[in-house]
Design an enzyme around this catalytic site. Structure first.
Site, PDB file in Angstrom:
ATOM      1  N   LYS A   1       0.889  -1.249  -0.089  1.00 31.36           N
ATOM      2  CA  LYS A   1      -0.093   0.122   0.038  1.00 31.36           C
ATOM      3  C   LYS A   1       0.764   1.393  -0.066  1.00 31.36           C
ATOM      4  O   LYS A   1       0.323   2.318  -0.372  1.00 31.36           O
ATOM      5  CB  LYS A   1      -1.002   0.154   1.240  1.00 31.36           C
TER       6      LYS A   1
ATOM      7  N   ASP B   1     -10.285   2.489   2.132  1.00 30.34           N
ATOM      8  CA  ASP B   1     -10.268   1.968   3.543  1.00 30.34           C
ATOM      9  C   ASP B   1     -10.676   2.925   4.380  1.00 30.34           C
ATOM     10  O   ASP B   1     -11.536   2.519   5.443  1.00 30.34           O
ATOM     11  CB  ASP B   1      -8.883   1.415   4.017  1.00 30.34           C
TER      12      ASP B   1
END
Length: 323
Positions: free
Chosen positions: A105, A142
């Site tokens: 990420k 997220d």
């Protein structure tokens, strides 16, 4: 290594996936869109991921031709640093976008052409969209996924003092979401003190001084005694990591508990907390809302989150909770 990935996609997608993505047409599903989508997930050990099922089921209901590929760096024999090459290969193959998960990420950022504000503030990307001009833009769903799940599941929870366990990639996202939702102060607890301090420093730079602090696990008894709620963002409770993240005796009915783990939906932490009368939130909502946000970015179509929540209940609920 990227050639292996390309060959795999072409073999598995003999019905034209190699030319999927922007500009693909010719399929007329029940929605009559005339549009195909090819997306994927890059990460390590992602075989059990429910993302393909969540995305493809919703696409089927909307009459879209939508293929979701798992691009597991472990299967490819590659390290996290290969994410840049994999992103370029996906763009060359005509993918519409990618989801990105652990441990890529942060590493993916240097290989992108731009970042949405949320991803830039967080310093992590979990969604990459290939735009019509070929640019790869990073997003983070997220944060929005956890925020939407929390607002739905614990709408009246007090948030003056929040303790969060875990300062990894998921932890950074949910900490940002928690402060965005109005938490007064978040104490980040991690077994690696430097990681907890780094996340707290980042949060304070973004949200203002004294909104976050880092702490070590030995301080949990005093922190939980005075907290309004706990956000749990470590792998503990997953089928491969059963157990509690801290002693059950530290729980008390005045706490709410928000879980990030969604396989199983009922972790030992949630089961123990509910038995004590704590308000709880499982990780299924975050999984659904982040997937829905990514689906919207990939397709421009509005997903039905109620249907997707029903999907996750069936899919994740099929995984037995560890004893």
């Amino acid at each position: 290594m990227a050639d292996v990935f390309k060959d795999s996609c072409e073999v598995e997608g003999g019905d034209g996936f190699g030319s999927a993505g922007a500009g693909v047409s010719g399929f007329d599903g029940s929605g009559g869109s005339g549009r195909s989508y090819l997306v994927g997930l890059i990460g390590s050990g992602i075989g059990p991921s429910l993302s393909p099922a969540l995305h493809e089921r919703e696409a089927d209901r909307q009459g879209l031709r939508y293929v979701y590929r798992l691009i597991d760096i472990d299967v490819l024999g590659a390290g996290p640093e290969a994410v840049g090459e994999l992103v370029r290969a996906a763009r060359d193959l005509g993918f519409d976008g990618l989801n990105i998960t652990h441990p890529c990420k942060q590493l993916v950022i240097e290989h992108l052409d731009g970042l949405a504000p949320q991803a830039e503030a967080l310093g992590a990307v979990n969604t990459v969209v290939f735009e019509a001009d070929g640019r790869a833009i990073g997003h983070n769903t997220d944060v929005t996924g956890f925020a939407a799940s929390f607002a739905r599941g614990l709408p009246d929870a007090p948030m003056e003092r929040v303790v969060q366990l875990g300062a990894g990639g998921a932890g950074a996202a949910v900490a940002h979401a928690t402060l965005t939702l109005g938490a007064g102060r978040v104490t980040v607890v991690d077994a690696l003190p430097e990681r907890a301090r780094a996340l707290a420093d980042s949060l304070n730079r973004h949200f203002g001084p004294d909104r976050a602090t880092g702490a070590t696990p030995d301080r949990l008894p005093e922190l939980l005694a005075a907290a309004d709620g706990v956000v749990h963002a470590t792998p503990t409770g997953m089928a491969a990591h059963p157990g509690l993240p801290f002693p059950a005796g530290l729980l008390h009915p005045g706490l709410w508990i928000a879980e990030v783990v969604y396989r199983p939906l009922e972790t030992q932490l949630l089961r123990t907390a509910r038995a004590l009368g704590c308000a709880t939130l499982d990780g299924g909502g975050m999984a659904v809302f982040q997937a829905a946000d990514a689906f919207r970015l990939f397709t421009g179509r509005e997903p039905d989150t109620a249907r997707m929540l029903a999907d996750i209940a069936g899919l994740a609920g099929a995984v037995p909770a560890p004893k």
